[in-house]
Design an enzyme around this catalytic site. Structure first.
Site: not given
Length: 395
Positions: A296, A365
């Site tokens: 993460d 994106h």
């Protein structure tokens, strides 16, 4: 004699009941949370697998976007699904401050509150012990924070962290730990490592839900022997999963790699391994080569808020003059909504105009980029092409 017999029967009944509850909890955890290795790389420790949770399976290696306050910044849940995100994070400390775990629990838990059907992991608040060091005091009992929001004092203990996470209802919850800074003396690291283990034992005792997996966190700073010692100690507790913490707190990339290389092999092969706070191509590829499964990082949305995009592992500043008249997509090979519809020139225009849409499109994106990267690595491991295709990121 009658009293002794009654006491013995009572004690036996209590012991049997406790053992049955413990066994039922272990069985429920085993049924809800399993990790299956599907393929391994013969040249490295890289592996592809599936982590099963009550809210679906996670195909690994996998990057997990960070949604600190029950939202991945600027994205709707549908947009997040479209990026390929499988599992996301939320933060115990920040959700405790706002809106409060009781409100989330009343809403039906994090999944219903934020309308996310997939797996969720909550950080314990342990990272804030590091990041908010100027606002807290720490002792064996726990940590007292001065809230940067309103100045009130917040006392967070291992038990309280678990209580909050039980109320939030994430699939995976993290043990409350002490993350030492970099650099730190060996004495300070040993103190933090010992406290982290003792706090973990208290977390295990406080944990009350069988539909949540409690992960332990390996600390030990930059010291290989301490890392190995911590990993071996946690391994004996037979937890559903394990995290490598205390990295990405100021160390150079090569040192992070060394820490992971000496730690990961000492964690159980049959359990998921999670490297906390890492999200660049090189850092993830190197960690995957050491056997890490989950990652993460706040990079995708943080970069977006600064007008930066990730393209094939490189950082580009969309506000640069070279993109003003560039009407091509960010990446012609990228399937994301942003690249399929908008040009570099338009994205730069949105950033310079301070339009919120620009943050959304850049975040879409950036998250897609990291999801694609870990997905391609997974496919390469399964096809026995990992070193061939991604070896340049291991150097």
């Amino acid at each position: 004699m009658g009293n002794n017999l009654g006491n013995n029967l009572g004690n036996n009944l209590a012991n049997n009941l406790a053992n049955n509850l413990a066994n039922n909890l272990a069985n429920n955890l085993a049924n809800n949370f399993t990790f299956q290795r599907q393929a391994c790389c013969g040249q490295t420790q890289a592996r592809a697998g599936v982590f099963y949770t009550p809210h679906g399976c996670v195909e690994t290696p996998c990057f997990m976007p960070v949604g600190t306050l029950a939202t991945v910044k600027t994205l709707t849940p549908d947009q997040l699904v479209d990026t390929g995100a499988q599992m996301i994070l939320a933060n115990t400390y920040h959700l405790h401050l706002q809106p409060g775990e009781k409100i989330v629990e009343q809403a039906g838990g994090l999944h219903r509150f934020m309308v996310w059907d997939g797996p969720i992991l909550t950080d314990s608040g342990g990272f804030q012990v590091f990041s908010l060091s100027q606002f807290r005091t720490i002792n064996e009992e726990g940590v007292t924070f001065k809230s940067p929001r309103d100045g009130r004092m917040i006392h967070l203990t291992p038990e309280r962290s678990i209580q909050i996470q039980n109320a939030l209802g994430a699939d995976v919850i993290m043990a409350f730990d002490e993350c030492p800074p970099y650099p730190a003396t060996r004495e300070a690291v040993e103190l933090a490592m010992g406290r982290t283990y003792r706090w973990l034992e208290r977390c295990i005792t406080a944990h009350k839900r069988s539909d949540q997996a409690l992960f332990g966190i390996v600390q030990g700073g930059i010291y290989a022997d301490l890392r190995q010692q911590a990993a071996e100690s946690l391994r004996e507790l037979d937890l559903p999963g394990y995290a490598i913490g205390g990295v990405s707190v100021g160390e150079p990339a090569d040192l992070i790699t060394q820490i992971v290389q000496v730690t990961a092999p000492h964690l159980p092969e049959e359990k998921p391994r999670y490297l906390m706070g890492v999200g660049t191509y090189q850092e993830m590829a190197r960690a995957i080569a050491s056997g890490v499964d989950l990652f993460d990082c706040v990079i995708p949305t943080r970069w977006a808020r600064h007008g930066a995009v990730m393209v094939r592992g490189e950082r580009w500043n969309i506000k640069n003059a070279q993109f003003r008249e560039d009407f091509t997509p960010l990446d012609e090979t990228c399937p994301c909504y942003t690249c399929q519809n908008f040009s570099r020139a338009y994205l730069g225009h949105l950033w310079r105009s301070r339009e919120v849409l620009g943050l959304t499109l850049l975040s879409i994106h950036n998250i897609t980029e990291l999801m694609r990267f870990t997905r391609r690595i997974r496919e390469a491991i399964i096809g026995d092409r990992f070193v061939e295709e991604f070896g340049h990121w291991l150097k």
